[in-house]
Structure formats: C-alpha cells, structure tokens
Design a protein around this motif. Structure first.
Motif, mmCIF file in Angstrom:
data_model
loop_
_atom_site.group_PDB
_atom_site.id
_atom_site.type_symbol
_atom_site.label_atom_id
_atom_site.label_comp_id
_atom_site.label_asym_id
_atom_site.label_seq_id
_atom_site.Cartn_x
_atom_site.Cartn_y
_atom_site.Cartn_z
ATOM 1 N N VAL A 87 0.822 -1.206 0.000
ATOM 2 C CA VAL A 87 0.000 0.000 0.000
ATOM 3 C C VAL A 87 0.861 1.263 0.000
ATOM 4 O O VAL A 87 0.444 2.303 -0.508
ATOM 5 C CB VAL A 87 -0.968 -0.001 1.199
ATOM 6 N N PHE A 88 2.068 1.178 0.563
ATOM 7 C CA PHE A 88 2.913 2.367 0.696
ATOM 8 C C PHE A 88 3.843 2.525 -0.503
ATOM 9 O O PHE A 88 4.551 1.582 -0.888
ATOM 10 C CB PHE A 88 3.763 2.293 1.968
ATOM 11 N N ALA A 89 3.852 3.719 -1.071
ATOM 12 C CA ALA A 89 4.845 4.010 -2.114
ATOM 13 C C ALA A 89 6.246 4.016 -1.524
ATOM 14 O O ALA A 89 7.212 3.609 -2.168
ATOM 15 C CB ALA A 89 4.539 5.361 -2.765
ATOM 16 N N ARG A 90 6.357 4.497 -0.284
ATOM 17 C CA ARG A 90 7.611 4.483 0.468
ATOM 18 C C ARG A 90 7.298 3.941 1.857
ATOM 19 O O ARG A 90 6.594 4.591 2.636
ATOM 20 C CB ARG A 90 8.202 5.900 0.552
ATOM 21 N N GLU A 91 7.816 2.784 2.191
ATOM 22 C CA GLU A 91 7.496 2.161 3.457
ATOM 23 C C GLU A 91 7.961 3.022 4.636
ATOM 24 O O GLU A 91 8.998 3.685 4.561
ATOM 25 C CB GLU A 91 8.164 0.782 3.568
ATOM 26 N N PRO A 92 7.233 3.007 5.739
ATOM 27 C CA PRO A 92 7.694 3.721 6.928
ATOM 28 C C PRO A 92 9.007 3.134 7.456
ATOM 29 O O PRO A 92 9.195 1.915 7.450
ATOM 30 C CB PRO A 92 6.555 3.500 7.931
ATOM 31 N N PHE A 93 9.897 4.013 7.871
ATOM 32 C CA PHE A 93 11.138 3.630 8.553
ATOM 33 C C PHE A 93 10.983 4.067 10.003
ATOM 34 O O PHE A 93 10.912 5.259 10.291
ATOM 35 C CB PHE A 93 12.341 4.287 7.894
ATOM 36 N N ILE A 94 10.923 3.127 10.908
ATOM 37 C CA ILE A 94 10.444 3.352 12.271
ATOM 38 C C ILE A 94 11.627 3.346 13.234
ATOM 39 O O ILE A 94 12.462 2.431 13.201
ATOM 40 C CB ILE A 94 9.433 2.250 12.646
ATOM 41 N N VAL A 95 11.701 4.364 14.098
ATOM 42 C CA VAL A 95 12.850 4.526 14.978
ATOM 43 C C VAL A 95 12.385 4.768 16.411
ATOM 44 O O VAL A 95 11.431 5.509 16.643
ATOM 45 C CB VAL A 95 13.753 5.682 14.508
ATOM 46 N N ARG A 96 13.077 4.138 17.352
ATOM 47 C CA ARG A 96 12.757 4.294 18.774
ATOM 48 C C ARG A 96 13.901 5.041 19.453
ATOM 49 O O ARG A 96 15.066 4.655 19.329
ATOM 50 C CB ARG A 96 12.557 2.913 19.403
ATOM 51 N N PHE A 97 13.555 6.125 20.155
ATOM 52 C CA PHE A 97 14.521 6.966 20.854
ATOM 53 C C PHE A 97 14.226 6.991 22.353
ATOM 54 O O PHE A 97 13.074 6.859 22.769
ATOM 55 C CB PHE A 97 14.446 8.420 20.355
ATOM 56 N N THR A 98 15.273 7.214 23.150
ATOM 57 C CA THR A 98 15.070 7.539 24.556
ATOM 58 C C THR A 98 14.653 8.998 24.664
ATOM 59 O O THR A 98 14.977 9.827 23.808
ATOM 60 C CB THR A 98 16.340 7.333 25.386
ATOM 61 N N VAL A 99 13.944 9.297 25.730
ATOM 62 C CA VAL A 99 13.556 10.674 26.054
ATOM 63 C C VAL A 99 13.936 10.910 27.515
ATOM 64 O O VAL A 99 13.673 10.049 28.363
ATOM 65 C CB VAL A 99 12.039 10.895 25.863
ATOM 66 N N PRO A 100 14.569 12.041 27.849
ATOM 67 C CA PRO A 100 14.992 12.295 29.230
ATOM 68 C C PRO A 100 13.822 12.677 30.128
ATOM 69 O O PRO A 100 13.703 13.801 30.608
ATOM 70 C CB PRO A 100 15.992 13.443 29.083
ATOM 71 N N SER A 101 12.922 11.731 30.329
ATOM 72 C CA SER A 101 11.710 11.998 31.107
ATOM 73 C C SER A 101 11.284 10.728 31.825
ATOM 74 O O SER A 101 11.204 9.661 31.212
ATOM 75 C CB SER A 101 10.580 12.466 30.182
ATOM 76 N N LYS A 102 11.005 10.850 33.122
ATOM 77 C CA LYS A 102 10.476 9.703 33.856
ATOM 78 C C LYS A 102 9.068 9.370 33.396
ATOM 79 O O LYS A 102 8.653 8.220 33.438
ATOM 80 C CB LYS A 102 10.497 9.990 35.357
ATOM 81 N N ALA A 103 8.337 10.385 32.956
ATOM 82 C CA ALA A 103 6.965 10.166 32.491
ATOM 83 C C ALA A 103 6.942 9.478 31.136
ATOM 84 O O ALA A 103 6.014 8.727 30.829
ATOM 85 C CB ALA A 103 6.214 11.498 32.416
ATOM 86 N N LEU A 104 7.970 9.724 30.304
ATOM 87 C CA LEU A 104 8.037 9.133 28.963
ATOM 88 C C LEU A 104 9.494 8.786 28.673
ATOM 89 O O LEU A 104 10.213 9.565 28.052
ATOM 90 C CB LEU A 104 7.492 10.110 27.919
ATOM 91 N N PRO A 105 9.953 7.610 29.100
ATOM 92 C CA PRO A 105 11.374 7.275 28.925
ATOM 93 C C PRO A 105 11.792 7.022 27.492
ATOM 94 O O PRO A 105 12.975 7.139 27.163
ATOM 95 C CB PRO A 105 11.542 6.019 29.784
ATOM 96 N N GLU A 106 10.837 6.659 26.622
ATOM 97 C CA GLU A 106 11.183 6.457 25.219
ATOM 98 C C GLU A 106 9.957 6.699 24.354
ATOM 99 O O GLU A 106 8.819 6.649 24.819
ATOM 100 C CB GLU A 106 11.739 5.060 24.981
ATOM 101 N N VAL A 107 10.211 6.954 23.061
ATOM 102 C CA VAL A 107 9.134 7.246 22.131
ATOM 103 C C VAL A 107 9.520 6.705 20.753
ATOM 104 O O VAL A 107 10.700 6.635 20.410
ATOM 105 C CB VAL A 107 8.853 8.761 22.059
ATOM 106 N N VAL A 108 8.509 6.313 19.999
ATOM 107 C CA VAL A 108 8.711 5.790 18.652
ATOM 108 C C VAL A 108 8.292 6.852 17.639
ATOM 109 O O VAL A 108 7.202 7.420 17.749
ATOM 110 C CB VAL A 108 7.890 4.504 18.431
#
Length: 266
Positions: A87-108
C-alpha cells in the motif's frame, strides 16, 4: 546550507524527508555543518534505506543531539499486510529513541511521505503500522509525522470518517485541518501533520507547541529564496521532559523538516 543548519539547530530530534542523496555525501556534510554551527550538539544521524518504486526513491533521515537522546532501535515496515499488500509508495522507517523523562522514557517516531494520489489509503494503513509497532516493541507511545498530503484535494473531507488513523480512539492530530504547511503564498494546505498516540506521550506535549515553523519569516527570506530550501514549512512539537516540582523544565523539540535543496542533493 546555512538555512538548513539554522532550522535543524532548533531541534533535539529532526526528521528529513525527500532525501535523494545518491552519493551519500550530502547528509554527512549537513551534519558536519550543523556540528560546527551549534555547540549544543554533538549531532548524529540515521539514514533509512532507499525507499520507493522504480527509479524514484527517497530516504528518511533522523538527525539528533546525542547528549539529549539515544537511538535504541529501528526497522523498515514490511509492506505485506494480507488485506492491503504494497500500500505504501515508500514504506515507513520506524525509529525508537530515549527521552529524558520519567513520564516518557522512550518514544517511537514514524515518518511517512505519502504518494498524493494514494494519500487516503496510506494514511489509513498507518494504523496497521501502529499495530505492528505495538506488537513488536510492546509500546503505544508513538508519533507519526510527515508530509501526509492530507489536504487540498488529496484527502476528501467526506473520507476522513473512513480513515482509521483519524477515527480510532487514542490518536491525537496536533496539526489541524486549517493549518497551512506550504511556503507558497498562493496555496493554503495542511499537507504535513503530527499525530500522537499514547496517553503518556500526549501528557508531555507542551500545549500549543505543535505548529508549522514559518522559516521564511523567521530568517527574512523572500518566497523565491525560501523555495530553494523547501516548498513546505517544517512542523514541530515540544515535549516537556521535566519532572513536576523540578526546575528548569527540560524540553525536547521534535520536528519534521521537508527540505529539498537540489544543490546539496537533499
């Protein structure tokens, strides 16, 4: 190059789309210039594989401050859903990062540049990507961002009710339908979007921070000068990383930079 660098220096994490750096020299040159310009780095980068069909292929590029965030993992989405294959002309390239937050330690982060004629189907299929990431990494804290071509004839208003990324609960569209993410004064279209999922992720979004960045106005550029950089405004959002009761508040700035300066192959 100096405008690219100024824009990117606003960000702790930035995503570039429409990168056509066939020789692999432009992005390292850009990051080197950024590190020379901005002492708040150092910056590093991650480049996706070439994505696309036929002779027209692009890369997604993530540029990030290494003392603010750490890259944990990445993968290219396999576009082989049994109900919606290729379905995608360009497939998603998905990356997971840390975030300096106790409420949100990482995000995609999930960038997507849709094909205009297939925008509705591709935006809808991002819900399948959400389910894939949730299953793979056991997280619901995600930010979808990119040139969705989500306006001005490419997505009919009557079709929004059938697009799962818009209708399923938990998805928060931070760039609204009335925004203008285009540089040309003759157009007013909300092509570029930021969509957040996950209550923890939404909880650290600084209210009102998600918006297009009018770089021509900020840097005193004419329309013609600005169009040599991009025909889109970057869209950006701030995440508040401070714990309650502590000051000062730390902020991570995430941005999508739609940059396509032909002189540098980006």
């Amino acid at each position: 190059m100096d405008v690219f660098v100024k824009i990117l220096s606003r960000c702790d994490i930035a995503v570039l789309q429409e990168v056509m750096d066939a020789k692999g020299k432009a992005v390292p040159a850009l990051v080197a210039a950024l590190n020379s310009f901005d002492s708040s780095g150092p910056y590093n980068h991650l480049t996706s594989p070439l994505l696309g069909r036929g002779n027209y292929q692009e890369r997604y590029v993530f540029i990030y401050r290494t003392h603010k965030t750490r890259l944990l993992d990445s993968y290219t989405y396999e576009d082989n859903h049994p109900d919606r294959p290729d379905v995608f002309a360009r497939e998603p390239f998905i990356v997971r990062f840390t975030v300096p937050s106790k409420a949100l330690p990482e995000v995609v982060l999930i960038p997507q540049h849709t094909m205009p004629s297939k925008a509705e189907a591709e935006i809808d299929a991002l819900y399948d990507v959400f389910l894939n990431v949730k299953s793979r990494w056991n997280t619901e804290d995600m930010i979808f961002l990119g040139d969705f071509n989500a306006d001005c004839g490419f997505v009919a208003k009557k079709r929004w009710g059938q697009i799962r990324l818009r209708q399923q609960p938990g998805f928060h569209w931070l760039i609204g339908d009335k925004a203008d993410t285009t540089v040309r004064e003759s157009t007013r279209c909300a092509y570029d979007r930021i969509v957040v999922h996950g209550e923890r992720c939404l909880g650290v979004v600084v209210p009102g921070s998600a918006q297009p960045f009018d770089f021509p106005k900020e840097y005193g550029l004419s329309e013609a000068e600005a169009l040599k950089v991009s025909d889109h405004y970057p869209v950006e959002v701030e995440l508040n990383t401070a714990c309650r009761g502590f000051q000062p508040a730390g902020v991570v700035l995430l941005a999508l930079a739609m940059l396509s300066g032909s002189g540098y192959g980006i």
